[in-house]
Design a protein around this motif. Structure first.
Motif, mmCIF file in Angstrom:
data_model
loop_
_atom_site.group_PDB
_atom_site.id
_atom_site.type_symbol
_atom_site.label_atom_id
_atom_site.label_comp_id
_atom_site.label_asym_id
_atom_site.label_seq_id
_atom_site.Cartn_x
_atom_site.Cartn_y
_atom_site.Cartn_z
ATOM 1 N N THR A 191 0.824 -1.212 0.000
ATOM 2 C CA THR A 191 0.000 0.000 0.000
ATOM 3 C C THR A 191 0.856 1.260 0.000
ATOM 4 O O THR A 191 0.329 2.361 -0.102
ATOM 5 C CB THR A 191 -0.937 0.026 1.226
ATOM 6 N N LEU A 192 2.171 1.086 0.129
ATOM 7 C CA LEU A 192 3.139 2.185 0.114
ATOM 8 C C LEU A 192 2.860 3.221 1.202
ATOM 9 O O LEU A 192 3.078 4.414 1.014
ATOM 10 C CB LEU A 192 3.171 2.852 -1.266
ATOM 11 N N SER A 193 2.395 2.753 2.359
ATOM 12 C CA SER A 193 2.087 3.677 3.445
ATOM 13 C C SER A 193 2.969 3.489 4.678
ATOM 14 O O SER A 193 3.125 4.414 5.455
ATOM 15 C CB SER A 193 0.616 3.547 3.842
ATOM 16 N N GLU A 222 4.887 -5.693 -10.259
ATOM 17 C CA GLU A 222 3.993 -6.769 -10.684
ATOM 18 C C GLU A 222 2.945 -7.079 -9.616
ATOM 19 O O GLU A 222 1.756 -7.158 -9.910
ATOM 20 C CB GLU A 222 4.830 -8.012 -10.983
ATOM 21 N N VAL A 223 3.355 -7.248 -8.386
ATOM 22 C CA VAL A 223 2.398 -7.605 -7.343
ATOM 23 C C VAL A 223 1.513 -6.431 -6.960
ATOM 24 O O VAL A 223 0.344 -6.615 -6.622
ATOM 25 C CB VAL A 223 3.060 -8.231 -6.098
ATOM 26 N N CYS A 224 2.035 -5.215 -7.042
ATOM 27 C CA CYS A 224 1.191 -4.051 -6.754
ATOM 28 C C CYS A 224 0.119 -3.864 -7.828
ATOM 29 O O CYS A 224 -1.011 -3.481 -7.517
ATOM 30 C CB CYS A 224 2.040 -2.796 -6.582
ATOM 31 N N ARG A 225 0.467 -4.158 -9.076
ATOM 32 C CA ARG A 225 -0.555 -4.114 -10.141
ATOM 33 C C ARG A 225 -1.620 -5.172 -9.883
ATOM 34 O O ARG A 225 -2.814 -4.931 -10.074
ATOM 35 C CB ARG A 225 0.087 -4.326 -11.514
ATOM 36 N N ALA A 226 -1.203 -6.350 -9.442
ATOM 37 C CA ALA A 226 -2.158 -7.413 -9.121
ATOM 38 C C ALA A 226 -3.055 -6.984 -7.971
ATOM 39 O O ALA A 226 -4.260 -7.284 -7.970
ATOM 40 C CB ALA A 226 -1.421 -8.708 -8.772
ATOM 41 N N ARG A 268 -6.913 -8.072 -4.419
ATOM 42 C CA ARG A 268 -6.228 -8.942 -3.463
ATOM 43 C C ARG A 268 -5.996 -8.211 -2.150
ATOM 44 O O ARG A 268 -5.886 -6.990 -2.105
ATOM 45 C CB ARG A 268 -4.895 -9.425 -4.032
ATOM 46 N N ASP A 269 -5.905 -8.963 -1.104
ATOM 47 C CA ASP A 269 -5.651 -8.455 0.233
ATOM 48 C C ASP A 269 -4.190 -8.008 0.349
ATOM 49 O O ASP A 269 -3.283 -8.768 -0.025
ATOM 50 C CB ASP A 269 -5.958 -9.583 1.225
ATOM 51 N N ALA A 327 3.476 -12.669 -0.301
ATOM 52 C CA ALA A 327 4.012 -13.103 -1.597
ATOM 53 C C ALA A 327 5.347 -12.399 -1.887
ATOM 54 O O ALA A 327 6.287 -13.025 -2.399
ATOM 55 C CB ALA A 327 3.011 -12.828 -2.713
ATOM 56 N N LEU A 328 5.435 -11.116 -1.566
ATOM 57 C CA LEU A 328 6.694 -10.388 -1.764
ATOM 58 C C LEU A 328 7.800 -10.973 -0.894
ATOM 59 O O LEU A 328 8.924 -11.187 -1.369
ATOM 60 C CB LEU A 328 6.511 -8.905 -1.428
ATOM 61 N N LEU A 329 7.493 -11.248 0.353
ATOM 62 C CA LEU A 329 8.487 -11.810 1.259
ATOM 63 C C LEU A 329 8.927 -13.200 0.787
ATOM 64 O O LEU A 329 10.113 -13.523 0.808
ATOM 65 C CB LEU A 329 7.930 -11.860 2.684
#
Length: 145
Positions: free
Chosen positions: A74-76, A102-106, A112-113, A120-122
Motif C-alpha cells: 500500500t506504500l504507506s 507486478e504484485v502491486c498491479r495485481a 487482493r488483500d 508473496a513479496l516476502l
C-alpha cells in the motif's frame, strides 16, 4: 537518482560506526560515504533503516551488501522492510522493482488483500536472496556468511 546507502563498520567491541552515502557505494564504501554516527549497537543500525534507503553495506572483515526491500504494497508504512543479502545489488534492485510493480498491479486489478501480497513479496525475496532478514532480527549483523 540517489542510491541512499547505510554503511555499518563493525568495531572490535561488536558495536558499529555508521556512515551514509547518498549516491551508493562500490569499491571503497568508507571513502564514498560520510560519518553518520559512532558506537551504535546493532539495534540502532536496524532502527536507522527504512524504505528511504536502497542498501545496507556491512564491513566486518569482508563486505556484505543487503538490499533494503519495501514490503508494504500500500506504500504507506515506510518501516515495513526486509533486508536481502545480495552479491549483485544492481541486478537484485532491478529484479525487486519489477517484482514489486507486478504484485502491486495485481493488488489493484485483482482485489487482493494487501497482507497476502506482502506475504508473496516476502516469499519471493526468500526464494531469490542469499538470506533475508526482517528489521527485528539483528543476527545477520554478527555474520550470516
Amino acid at each position: 537518482m540517489g542510491r541512499r546507502t547505510l554503511v555499518a563498520v563493525t568495531r572490535p567491541d561488536g558495536r558499529y560506526d555508521c556512515r551514509i552515502a547518498h549516491w551508493g557505494v562500490d569499491a571503497d564504501p568508507v571513502a564514498q560515504s560520510r560519518p553518520l554516527g559512532s558506537d551504535w549497537p546493532a539495534s540502532a543500525v536496524l532502527a536507522a533503516l527504512d524504505a528511504t534507503y536502497e542498501q545496507l553495506v556491512l564491513l566486518d572483515g569482508s563486505v556484505r551488501t543487503y538490499a533494503v526491500c519495501w514490503l508494504d504494497p500500500t506504500l504507506s508504512d515506510i518501516d515495513d522492510i526486509a533486508l536481502a543479502r545480495t552479491d549483485d545489488p544492481d541486478a537484485f534492485r532491478t529484479w525487486w522493482v519489477d517484482r514489486k510493480d507486478e504484485v502491486c498491479r495485481a493488488l489493484d486489478s485483482e482485489d487482493r488483500d494487501p497482507a497476502s501480497v506482502r506475504r508473496a513479496l516476502l516469499a519471493s525475496l526468500r526464494d531469490r536472496a542469499a538470506s533475508v532478514h526482517c528489521p527485528d532480527d539483528a543476527s545477520f549483523l554478527r555474520g550470516d556468511r
